[in-house]
Structure formats: structure tokens, C-alpha cells
Design a protein around this motif. Structure first.
Motif, PDB file in Angstrom:
ATOM      1  N   ARG A  60       0.841  -1.194   0.000  1.00 33.95           N
ATOM      2  CA  ARG A  60       0.000   0.000   0.000  1.00 33.95           C
ATOM      3  C   ARG A  60       0.882   1.253   0.000  1.00 33.95           C
ATOM      4  NH1 ARG A  60      -4.732  -1.600  -1.916  1.00 33.95           N
ATOM      5  NH2 ARG A  60      -6.006  -2.787  -0.451  1.00 33.95           N
ATOM      6  N   ALA A  61       1.965   1.153   0.752  1.00 35.30           N
ATOM      7  CA  ALA A  61       2.863   2.293   0.884  1.00 35.30           C
ATOM      8  C   ALA A  61       4.212   1.781   1.364  1.00 35.30           C
ATOM      9  CB  ALA A  61       2.302   3.311   1.878  1.00 35.30           C
ATOM     10  N   LEU A  62       5.251   2.554   1.070  1.00 41.31           N
ATOM     11  CA  LEU A  62       6.577   2.199   1.560  1.00 41.31           C
ATOM     12  C   LEU A  62       7.466   3.428   1.601  1.00 41.31           C
ATOM     13  CD1 LEU A  62       8.540   2.261  -1.131  1.00 41.31           C
ATOM     14  CD2 LEU A  62       7.690  -0.034  -1.479  1.00 41.31           C
ATOM     15  N   LYS A  63       8.593   3.273   2.290  1.00 42.66           N
ATOM     16  CA  LYS A  63       9.652   4.271   2.300  1.00 42.66           C
ATOM     17  C   LYS A  63      10.923   3.636   1.775  1.00 42.66           C
ATOM     18  CE  LYS A  63       8.296   7.203   6.255  1.00 42.66           C
ATOM     19  NZ  LYS A  63       8.784   7.758   7.541  1.00 42.66           N
TER      20      LYS A  63
ATOM     21  N   ASP B 298      15.159   4.410   1.458  1.00 43.79           N
ATOM     22  CA  ASP B 298      16.220   5.311   1.869  1.00 43.79           C
ATOM     23  C   ASP B 298      16.936   5.831   0.619  1.00 43.79           C
ATOM     24  OD1 ASP B 298      17.995   3.331   1.004  1.00 43.79           O
ATOM     25  OD2 ASP B 298      18.396   2.581   3.029  1.00 43.79           O
ATOM     26  N   ILE B 299      17.952   6.676   0.799  1.00 40.04           N
ATOM     27  CA  ILE B 299      18.599   7.289  -0.360  1.00 40.04           C
ATOM     28  C   ILE B 299      19.392   6.269  -1.177  1.00 40.04           C
ATOM     29  CG2 ILE B 299      18.669   9.603   0.640  1.00 40.04           C
ATOM     30  CD1 ILE B 299      21.576   9.102   1.392  1.00 40.04           C
ATOM     31  N   GLN B 300      19.620   5.084  -0.618  1.00 40.23           N
ATOM     32  CA  GLN B 300      20.256   4.012  -1.396  1.00 40.23           C
ATOM     33  C   GLN B 300      19.225   3.158  -2.143  1.00 40.23           C
ATOM     34  OE1 GLN B 300      21.365   4.481   2.010  1.00 40.23           O
ATOM     35  NE2 GLN B 300      22.972   5.783   1.117  1.00 40.23           N
ATOM     36  N   GLY B 301      17.945   3.472  -1.933  1.00 31.97           N
ATOM     37  CA  GLY B 301      16.896   2.734  -2.633  1.00 31.97           C
ATOM     38  C   GLY B 301      16.424   1.478  -1.931  1.00 31.97           C
ATOM     39  N   ASN B 302      16.783   1.325  -0.661  1.00 31.68           N
ATOM     40  CA  ASN B 302      16.343   0.164   0.104  1.00 31.68           C
ATOM     41  C   ASN B 302      15.020   0.461   0.812  1.00 31.68           C
ATOM     42  OD1 ASN B 302      18.870  -1.315  -0.351  1.00 31.68           O
ATOM     43  ND2 ASN B 302      19.768   0.210   1.023  1.00 31.68           N
ATOM     44  N   ILE B 303      14.139  -0.542   0.868  1.00 34.23           N
ATOM     45  CA  ILE B 303      12.881  -0.381   1.601  1.00 34.23           C
ATOM     46  C   ILE B 303      13.195  -0.389   3.095  1.00 34.23           C
ATOM     47  CG2 ILE B 303      10.645  -1.402   2.151  1.00 34.23           C
ATOM     48  CD1 ILE B 303      10.587  -2.583  -0.661  1.00 34.23           C
ATOM     49  N   VAL B 304      12.797   0.684   3.778  1.00 32.72           N
ATOM     50  CA  VAL B 304      13.064   0.783   5.212  1.00 32.72           C
ATOM     51  C   VAL B 304      11.787   0.688   6.049  1.00 32.72           C
ATOM     52  CG1 VAL B 304      15.231   2.042   4.976  1.00 32.72           C
ATOM     53  CG2 VAL B 304      13.085   3.317   5.025  1.00 32.72           C
ATOM     54  N   GLN B 305      10.646   0.968   5.439  1.00 29.86           N
ATOM     55  CA  GLN B 305       9.346   0.768   6.074  1.00 29.86           C
ATOM     56  C   GLN B 305       8.339   0.427   4.989  1.00 29.86           C
ATOM     57  OE1 GLN B 305       9.397   4.647   8.615  1.00 29.86           O
ATOM     58  NE2 GLN B 305       7.892   3.322   9.624  1.00 29.86           N
ATOM     59  N   SER B 306       7.334  -0.356   5.354  1.00 30.14           N
ATOM     60  CA  SER B 306       6.329  -0.696   4.350  1.00 30.14           C
ATOM     61  C   SER B 306       5.036  -1.101   5.016  1.00 30.14           C
ATOM     62  CB  SER B 306       6.808  -1.834   3.442  1.00 30.14           C
ATOM     63  OG  SER B 306       7.003  -3.030   4.181  1.00 30.14           O
ATOM     64  N   ILE B 307       3.950  -0.946   4.266  1.00 25.78           N
ATOM     65  CA  ILE B 307       2.628  -1.460   4.652  1.00 25.78           C
ATOM     66  C   ILE B 307       2.203  -2.401   3.537  1.00 25.78           C
ATOM     67  CG2 ILE B 307       0.220  -0.905   5.112  1.00 25.78           C
ATOM     68  CD1 ILE B 307       1.161   1.830   6.090  1.00 25.78           C
ATOM     69  N   ALA B 308       2.185  -3.678   3.827  1.00 19.14           N
ATOM     70  CA  ALA B 308       1.850  -4.688   2.834  1.00 19.14           C
ATOM     71  C   ALA B 308       0.351  -4.890   2.768  1.00 19.14           C
ATOM     72  CB  ALA B 308       2.548  -6.010   3.150  1.00 19.14           C
ATOM     73  N   ILE B 309      -0.141  -5.307   1.610  1.00 20.58           N
ATOM     74  CA  ILE B 309      -1.542  -5.645   1.461  1.00 20.58           C
ATOM     75  C   ILE B 309      -1.816  -6.945   2.190  1.00 20.58           C
ATOM     76  CG2 ILE B 309      -3.340  -6.322  -0.181  1.00 20.58           C
ATOM     77  CD1 ILE B 309      -2.090  -4.441  -2.204  1.00 20.58           C
ATOM     78  N   GLN B 310      -2.837  -6.923   3.004  1.00 20.70           N
ATOM     79  CA  GLN B 310      -3.219  -8.124   3.742  1.00 20.70           C
ATOM     80  C   GLN B 310      -4.141  -8.973   2.869  1.00 20.70           C
ATOM     81  OE1 GLN B 310      -1.779  -8.706   6.806  1.00 20.70           O
ATOM     82  NE2 GLN B 310      -0.697  -6.803   6.299  1.00 20.70           N
ATOM     83  N   LYS B 311      -3.653 -10.127   2.473  1.00 17.11           N
ATOM     84  CA  LYS B 311      -4.435 -11.016   1.620  1.00 17.11           C
ATOM     85  C   LYS B 311      -5.435 -11.797   2.472  1.00 17.11           C
ATOM     86  CE  LYS B 311      -1.954 -10.111  -2.097  1.00 17.11           C
ATOM     87  NZ  LYS B 311      -2.520  -9.450  -3.313  1.00 17.11           N
ATOM     88  N   ASN B 312      -6.668 -11.892   1.928  1.00 24.68           N
ATOM     89  CA  ASN B 312      -7.707 -12.649   2.666  1.00 24.68           C
ATOM     90  C   ASN B 312      -7.467 -14.152   2.535  1.00 24.68           C
ATOM     91  OD1 ASN B 312      -9.047 -10.282   3.372  1.00 24.68           O
ATOM     92  ND2 ASN B 312     -10.244 -10.251   1.483  1.00 24.68           N
TER      93      ASN B 312
END
Length: 281
Positions: free
Chosen positions: A262-265, A267-281
């Protein structure tokens, strides 16, 4: 439903439907062996692309970012071609939050392609009526003009039944528009000539919605743009501008199409440092 708070701004993702679009079209000239390392593909060479509007709530106001794939708009052939496995469930999503369509104050349209705009109207008897009758619909003037007067290429995605009946609700802008303090739309072009992005800021926090400049997390590389883009070099230039801007401001990237996040952050190196994943039913 997944949520994200940006200071006093609350974001909630609604169920706007699901498409499965050709992976080659979604990643343009990028070779398949490369993009398939980043995003799942089915045996028809299609990737899952959700069409989930984001409910934005701040200071007693309720906005939607985009409007979903809609209901009753697509023929069986179109559903097959666009891999539509589920139409919008906006009413159900809003009901879970104790809301109705009439509670939406504005719809912020980054652009008006059918997969974003089909939820703006609803079928009723032999015509289409406003899907959000009390809402102002914001988009760029360039986009609104092309919506009503598409060219030989764009007529396949700008549909008359997505704009007729809502003309009185539409308010347009040129370069930039502040919707309310902390939420603004910025005209970028690229994906379409009138494409815009949305920036949300509150209490020192930031989220940026790059819409179809960054349709999925797998499009992080500035050169990975869609074959659907009308002005791909403009898309690249805008990604070069806004992705670093977001990373420097520790901003969340929010998604309408992504089937993983749904959303992510980054860092300046392009690594995912935070994320909100879609919760699959």
C-alpha cells in the motif's frame, strides 16, 4: 483495510477492483527477465494491478484519491482483455467505516484513464449518474480537456460515460492546487499530458502519491516506465525529480495499483526501510 497516518492525515485503502495488465506494456522496454525479478507474472504474461482508491481524512473532510475501476462499465471482452477479476466494492468499503458515497467531499484525480475514472459515474437505468454526488472532482485542465476530446491514441482510455453527467462537479487547475492546507496536487505530465501527483504533509511527516509515474514498487528505477506513457521522457524526468525529493524528506510513497504494498519508504540508497503490505484474505 490498511491505514497510514501522516501526522493528522489518515489514509485508508478501499477496494476499487482488480485488473491484470500485460507485463510488457506495464514495463515498456525493460526485458522480461529483469522485471519478473521484481514483480509476479501469470501464465498470460499479466501482472496484478489493483485499482484501490485511497480515502484521505483530515480536519473533518473526506477525500478520495482516484475512483476505482467502477461497476457495470466494462463489457465481457474488456474484462477479459484487462484481466478484471473483481469490480469495485467502494460502497462496502465505505460502509465498514460507517460512511456513504455522499460523505465524500472531493475526489482527487491524478488523471482520467478508465482504470482511474470509471468509478466517477454509476449506471442507473439507461444512463450514468454521479458516483459521488456531493464531491468536487479535481484534475488538471489539460486532462479534463483531453478527456472530452481524446485523440486517436487516447480515445481508448478516455470514455464518455466516465465524464458525462459530472461536468458541474469538476474543478480544474494548471500547475499546482492546494486542496486544503497540507494537501496539494502538482501537474507533472508524463503518463498523460495532464497527469498530476499528490503531496500530503502534516506535523513534519510527508506522503507522496506519484500515481502512474510509479504504478508499483517495481517501477523504482527512473528508466522503468510504461509503454502506456504518452510522454515517457517526461515521466523519467519527473521520477528523477520526485523520487529523490521523497527520499530526502523521509516520505512515504503511496500506491493505487500495487498488488504487494500500500505504501513504503525507500532510503537514499533505494532500500525499503518501512512498508505497509496488502493483507491477503
Amino acid at each position: 483495510m490498511e491505514q497510514l497516518h501522516i501526522g493528522k492525515i489518515r489514509l485508508t485503502w478501499l477496494n476499487g477492483g482488480v485488473t491484470h495488465l500485460d507485463g510488457g506494456a506495464m514495463f515498456g522496454v525493460v526485458p522480461k527477465p529483469l522485471w519478473t525479478k521484481k514483480y509476479a507474472v501469470n501464465d498470460k504474461n499479466q501482472i496484478e494491478c489493483r485499482t484501490d482508491p485511497i480515502l484521505v481524512e483530515v480536519n473533518g473532510k473526506r477525500f478520495l484519491i482516484e475512483s476505482g475501476i467502477g461497476n457495470g462499465k466494462l463489457t465481457d471482452k474488456q474484462k477479459r482483455n484487462y484481466g478484471v477479476t473483481e469490480e469495485s466494492k467502494i460502497d462496502e468499503s465505505l460502509a465498514e467505516l460507517g460512511l456513504k458515497r455522499t460523505d465524500i467531499d472531493a475526489v482527487l484525480m491524478t488523471h482520467l484513464h478508465f482504470d482511474h475514472a470509471s468509478g466517477l459515474t454509476l449506471p442507473k437505468e439507461d444512463k450514468f449518474v454521479p458516483g459521488f454526488p456531493n464531491a468536487i472532482i479535481y484534475c488538471t485542465e489539460t486532462e479534463w480537456d483531453e478527456m472530452r476530446n481524446p485523440n486517436i491514441r487516447s480515445k481508448s482510455t478516455y470514455w464518455e460515460n466516465n465524464w458525462k453527467g459530472i461536468e458541474d462537479q469538476v474543478e480544474t487547475f494548471h500547475n499546482e492546487l492546494e486542496i486544503v492546507p497540507g494537501i496539494r496536487m502538482v501537474h507533472t505530465g508524463g503518463h498523460s499530458n495532464g497527469h498530476a501527483i499528490i503531496i500530503m504533509e502534516s506535523e513534519g511527516e510527508t506522503a507522496i502519491h506519484l500515481a502512474d509515474l510509479l504504478p508499483t514498487h517495481a517501477h523504482q528505477n527512473v528508466l522503468w516506465v510504461m509503454a502506456y506513457d504518452d510522454y515517457p521522457m517526461n515521466s523519467i524526468a519527473e521520477k528523477q525529480k520526485w523520487i529523490p525529493y521523497a527520499e530526502e524528506h523521509n516520505a512515504w510513497f503511496t500506491f493505487y495499483h500495487d498488488a504487494v504494498y500500500r505504501a513504503l519508504k525507500w532510503d537514499i540508497q533505494g532500500n525499503i526501510v518501512q512498508s505497509i503490505a496488502i493483507q491477503k484474505n
